[in-house]
Structures are given as C-alpha cells and as structure tokens.
Design a protein around this motif. Structure first.
Motif, PDB file in Angstrom:
ATOM      1  N   ARG A  81       0.840  -1.206   0.000  1.00 26.10           N
ATOM      2  CA  ARG A  81       0.000   0.000   0.000  1.00 26.10           C
ATOM      3  C   ARG A  81       0.878   1.259   0.000  1.00 26.10           C
ATOM      4  O   ARG A  81       0.638   2.194  -0.768  1.00 26.10           O
ATOM      5  CB  ARG A  81      -0.934  -0.032   1.208  1.00 26.10           C
ATOM      6  N   TRP A  82       1.918   1.271   0.850  1.00 28.04           N
ATOM      7  CA  TRP A  82       2.808   2.428   0.928  1.00 28.04           C
ATOM      8  C   TRP A  82       3.547   2.628  -0.396  1.00 28.04           C
ATOM      9  O   TRP A  82       3.699   3.772  -0.859  1.00 28.04           O
ATOM     10  CB  TRP A  82       3.796   2.238   2.084  1.00 28.04           C
ATOM     11  N   MET A  83       3.989   1.541  -0.993  1.00 29.60           N
ATOM     12  CA  MET A  83       4.680   1.648  -2.285  1.00 29.60           C
ATOM     13  C   MET A  83       3.760   2.276  -3.332  1.00 29.60           C
ATOM     14  O   MET A  83       4.176   3.172  -4.074  1.00 29.60           O
ATOM     15  CB  MET A  83       5.151   0.276  -2.777  1.00 29.60           C
ATOM     16  N   ARG A  84       2.530   1.822  -3.399  1.00 31.80           N
ATOM     17  CA  ARG A  84       1.594   2.285  -4.431  1.00 31.80           C
ATOM     18  C   ARG A  84       1.094   3.701  -4.199  1.00 31.80           C
ATOM     19  O   ARG A  84       0.833   4.427  -5.162  1.00 31.80           O
ATOM     20  CB  ARG A  84       0.426   1.313  -4.527  1.00 31.80           C
ATOM     21  N   THR A  85       0.953   4.099  -2.932  1.00 35.28           N
ATOM     22  CA  THR A  85       0.369   5.414  -2.653  1.00 35.28           C
ATOM     23  C   THR A  85       1.396   6.490  -2.336  1.00 35.28           C
ATOM     24  O   THR A  85       1.076   7.670  -2.408  1.00 35.28           O
ATOM     25  CB  THR A  85      -0.626   5.332  -1.474  1.00 35.28           C
ATOM     26  N   SER A  86       2.616   6.092  -1.978  1.00 39.18           N
ATOM     27  CA  SER A  86       3.600   7.086  -1.554  1.00 39.18           C
ATOM     28  C   SER A  86       4.936   6.954  -2.298  1.00 39.18           C
ATOM     29  O   SER A  86       5.351   7.875  -3.004  1.00 39.18           O
ATOM     30  CB  SER A  86       3.830   6.964  -0.044  1.00 39.18           C
ATOM     31  N   HIS A  87       5.606   5.824  -2.111  1.00 37.53           N
ATOM     32  CA  HIS A  87       6.975   5.710  -2.627  1.00 37.53           C
ATOM     33  C   HIS A  87       7.048   5.797  -4.156  1.00 37.53           C
ATOM     34  O   HIS A  87       7.818   6.615  -4.689  1.00 37.53           O
ATOM     35  CB  HIS A  87       7.619   4.413  -2.138  1.00 37.53           C
ATOM     36  N   ILE A  88       6.303   4.980  -4.848  1.00 37.05           N
ATOM     37  CA  ILE A  88       6.369   5.010  -6.321  1.00 37.05           C
ATOM     38  C   ILE A  88       5.934   6.370  -6.860  1.00 37.05           C
ATOM     39  O   ILE A  88       6.610   6.915  -7.746  1.00 37.05           O
ATOM     40  CB  ILE A  88       5.596   3.839  -6.947  1.00 37.05           C
ATOM     41  N   PRO A  89       4.840   6.961  -6.358  1.00 36.19           N
ATOM     42  CA  PRO A  89       4.522   8.319  -6.831  1.00 36.19           C
ATOM     43  C   PRO A  89       5.659   9.317  -6.574  1.00 36.19           C
ATOM     44  O   PRO A  89       5.921  10.186  -7.417  1.00 36.19           O
ATOM     45  CB  PRO A  89       3.264   8.689  -6.040  1.00 36.19           C
ATOM     46  N   ASP A  90       6.349   9.187  -5.433  1.00 30.40           N
ATOM     47  CA  ASP A  90       7.491  10.070  -5.164  1.00 30.40           C
ATOM     48  C   ASP A  90       8.617   9.838  -6.171  1.00 30.40           C
ATOM     49  O   ASP A  90       9.243  10.792  -6.651  1.00 30.40           O
ATOM     50  CB  ASP A  90       8.017   9.860  -3.747  1.00 30.40           C
TER      51      ASP A  90
ATOM     52  N   GLN B  57       9.756  -2.133 -11.829  1.00 28.92           N
ATOM     53  CA  GLN B  57      10.597  -1.832 -12.990  1.00 28.92           C
ATOM     54  C   GLN B  57      10.255  -0.434 -13.478  1.00 28.92           C
ATOM     55  O   GLN B  57       9.105  -0.147 -13.813  1.00 28.92           O
ATOM     56  CB  GLN B  57      10.363  -2.847 -14.096  1.00 28.92           C
ATOM     57  N   TYR B  58      11.270   0.402 -13.499  1.00 30.02           N
ATOM     58  CA  TYR B  58      11.115   1.781 -13.949  1.00 30.02           C
ATOM     59  C   TYR B  58      11.760   1.917 -15.325  1.00 30.02           C
ATOM     60  O   TYR B  58      12.926   1.561 -15.507  1.00 30.02           O
ATOM     61  CB  TYR B  58      11.796   2.747 -12.983  1.00 30.02           C
ATOM     62  N   LEU B  59      11.004   2.443 -16.283  1.00 24.66           N
ATOM     63  CA  LEU B  59      11.535   2.688 -17.617  1.00 24.66           C
ATOM     64  C   LEU B  59      12.215   4.050 -17.626  1.00 24.66           C
ATOM     65  O   LEU B  59      11.610   5.057 -17.232  1.00 24.66           O
ATOM     66  CB  LEU B  59      10.411   2.658 -18.648  1.00 24.66           C
ATOM     67  N   VAL B  60      13.475   4.053 -18.036  1.00 20.71           N
ATOM     68  CA  VAL B  60      14.262   5.289 -18.038  1.00 20.71           C
ATOM     69  C   VAL B  60      14.845   5.501 -19.440  1.00 20.71           C
ATOM     70  O   VAL B  60      15.263   4.552 -20.102  1.00 20.71           O
ATOM     71  CB  VAL B  60      15.359   5.252 -16.943  1.00 20.71           C
ATOM     72  N   LYS B  61      14.827   6.745 -19.883  1.00 19.26           N
ATOM     73  CA  LYS B  61      15.240   7.088 -21.246  1.00 19.26           C
ATOM     74  C   LYS B  61      16.689   6.731 -21.535  1.00 19.26           C
ATOM     75  O   LYS B  61      17.008   6.186 -22.585  1.00 19.26           O
ATOM     76  CB  LYS B  61      15.006   8.583 -21.478  1.00 19.26           C
ATOM     77  N   ASP B  62      17.574   7.046 -20.592  1.00 17.52           N
ATOM     78  CA  ASP B  62      19.000   6.823 -20.836  1.00 17.52           C
ATOM     79  C   ASP B  62      19.764   6.808 -19.518  1.00 17.52           C
ATOM     80  O   ASP B  62      19.203   7.084 -18.454  1.00 17.52           O
ATOM     81  CB  ASP B  62      19.566   7.888 -21.784  1.00 17.52           C
ATOM     82  N   MET B  63      21.027   6.493 -19.595  1.00 16.97           N
ATOM     83  CA  MET B  63      21.871   6.379 -18.418  1.00 16.97           C
ATOM     84  C   MET B  63      21.998   7.719 -17.690  1.00 16.97           C
ATOM     85  O   MET B  63      22.075   7.751 -16.456  1.00 16.97           O
ATOM     86  CB  MET B  63      23.252   5.849 -18.793  1.00 16.97           C
ATOM     87  N   ALA B  64      22.000   8.815 -18.400  1.00 19.00           N
ATOM     88  CA  ALA B  64      22.121  10.130 -17.763  1.00 19.00           C
ATOM     89  C   ALA B  64      20.967  10.376 -16.799  1.00 19.00           C
ATOM     90  O   ALA B  64      21.175  10.900 -15.690  1.00 19.00           O
ATOM     91  CB  ALA B  64      22.174  11.230 -18.821  1.00 19.00           C
ATOM     92  N   HIS B  65      19.757  10.003 -17.185  1.00 21.97           N
ATOM     93  CA  HIS B  65      18.604  10.166 -16.298  1.00 21.97           C
ATOM     94  C   HIS B  65      18.709   9.251 -15.074  1.00 21.97           C
ATOM     95  O   HIS B  65      18.381   9.660 -13.955  1.00 21.97           O
ATOM     96  CB  HIS B  65      17.297   9.891 -17.051  1.00 21.97           C
ATOM     97  N   LEU B  66      19.177   8.040 -15.272  1.00 21.23           N
ATOM     98  CA  LEU B  66      19.321   7.117 -14.149  1.00 21.23           C
ATOM     99  C   LEU B  66      20.391   7.614 -13.171  1.00 21.23           C
ATOM    100  O   LEU B  66      20.177   7.614 -11.955  1.00 21.23           O
ATOM    101  CB  LEU B  66      19.663   5.709 -14.622  1.00 21.23           C
ATOM    102  N   VAL B  67      21.508   8.055 -13.687  1.00 22.72           N
ATOM    103  CA  VAL B  67      22.582   8.556 -12.827  1.00 22.72           C
ATOM    104  C   VAL B  67      22.109   9.784 -12.052  1.00 22.72           C
ATOM    105  O   VAL B  67      22.370   9.908 -10.845  1.00 22.72           O
ATOM    106  CB  VAL B  67      23.853   8.862 -13.655  1.00 22.72           C
ATOM    107  N   ARG B  68      21.380  10.647 -12.712  1.00 25.32           N
ATOM    108  CA  ARG B  68      20.848  11.813 -12.009  1.00 25.32           C
ATOM    109  C   ARG B  68      19.896  11.373 -10.896  1.00 25.32           C
ATOM    110  O   ARG B  68      19.957  11.893  -9.774  1.00 25.32           O
ATOM    111  CB  ARG B  68      20.138  12.756 -12.974  1.00 25.32           C
TER     112      ARG B  68
ATOM    113  N   MET C 222      12.457  11.535 -13.677  1.00 27.79           N
ATOM    114  CA  MET C 222      13.557  10.791 -14.277  1.00 27.79           C
ATOM    115  C   MET C 222      13.094   9.534 -15.010  1.00 27.79           C
ATOM    116  O   MET C 222      13.846   8.977 -15.807  1.00 27.79           O
ATOM    117  CB  MET C 222      14.581  10.401 -13.205  1.00 27.79           C
ATOM    118  N   PHE C 223      11.863   9.091 -14.763  1.00 26.51           N
ATOM    119  CA  PHE C 223      11.375   7.847 -15.361  1.00 26.51           C
ATOM    120  C   PHE C 223      10.158   8.108 -16.223  1.00 26.51           C
ATOM    121  O   PHE C 223       9.361   9.002 -15.953  1.00 26.51           O
ATOM    122  CB  PHE C 223      11.052   6.825 -14.265  1.00 26.51           C
ATOM    123  N   LEU C 224      10.005   7.284 -17.251  1.00 20.93           N
ATOM    124  CA  LEU C 224       8.889   7.419 -18.185  1.00 20.93           C
ATOM    125  C   LEU C 224       7.649   6.668 -17.704  1.00 20.93           C
ATOM    126  O   LEU C 224       6.523   7.106 -17.931  1.00 20.93           O
ATOM    127  CB  LEU C 224       9.301   6.897 -19.565  1.00 20.93           C
ATOM    128  N   SER C 225       7.860   5.522 -17.074  1.00 21.30           N
ATOM    129  CA  SER C 225       6.748   4.704 -16.591  1.00 21.30           C
ATOM    130  C   SER C 225       7.303   3.696 -15.600  1.00 21.30           C
ATOM    131  O   SER C 225       8.513   3.590 -15.407  1.00 21.30           O
ATOM    132  CB  SER C 225       6.054   3.971 -17.752  1.00 21.30           C
TER     133      SER C 225
END
Length: 106
Positions: free
Chosen positions: A20-29, A58-69, A35-38
């Motif tokens: 519940r916390w992951m779905r309502t708080s952590h993932i939205p944060d 699983q977080y979809l990220v455009k490129d390594m620069a976004h992940l590093v940031r 930095m992530f697309l979906s």
C-alpha cells in the motif's frame, strides 16, 4: 532505453502495508522526480519463500544520464525513507537492463 529493476523480498507480517505504501507514496514520489517514463510493479508468484512476498518494480528510463541523475539526486533520500519504515523486514537488490525489444507503445 533502460529498465531499472528493484526486487524486494518483504516479510509477510508487513507486506500488505508495504505494498500500500509503495503504491500510494513511494512510487509516486519516485515518478515525481521526472527521471522515469513509466513503471510496472509485479508480485512473484509461486516462489519457495514461505515467510515473505517478493515484488519487483521496474522503472523505464530514457538513458543512463537520467538514471545517474536519479541515483545521485533523489535515490538516497527515497531509499532512506524505505529503510526507516521497514528496517529489518526486507531485502533488496537492484539491477539494470537494456530494453532491446518490446510491443508496448512508449
């Protein structure tokens, strides 16, 4: 594109609160960092652990620069919140995968 995968094994006595916390708080944060697309959250079915549940996010990220940031600017505080809330009740590992093919529209 890359998939940033977070696998969490969480104790049975807290997994419903954790989910519940992951779905309502952590993932939205995490998603609000921009930095992530979906993302996709999954629960492992048919595993041998009788005292825990296993989830992946699983977080979809455009490129390594976004992940590093994300890892440098946002992850430490977000991971600390998780640690403070569920200390001693989980194990986590993170992996990075290159998306080589898919049938989803991005």
């Amino acid at each position: 594109m890359l998939l940033y995968n977070v696998t969490v094994t969480i104790d049975l006595d807290v997994y419903q609160d954790w989910e519940r916390w992951m779905r309502t708080s952590h993932i939205p944060d995490v998603m609000s960092t921009g930095m992530f697309l979906s993302y996709r959250m999954c629960r492992l079915v048919g595993h041998e652990h009788t005292d825990s549940e296993i989830f992946t996010v699983q977080y979809l990220v455009k490129d390594m620069a976004h992940l590093v940031r994300y890892q440098n600017e946002f992850a430490p505080a977000l991971q600390n919140q998780h640690r403070e809330r569920y200390d001693g009740k989980y194990a986590v590992f993170r992996s990075l995968m290159e998306l080589v093919d898919h049938n989803e529209k991005i």
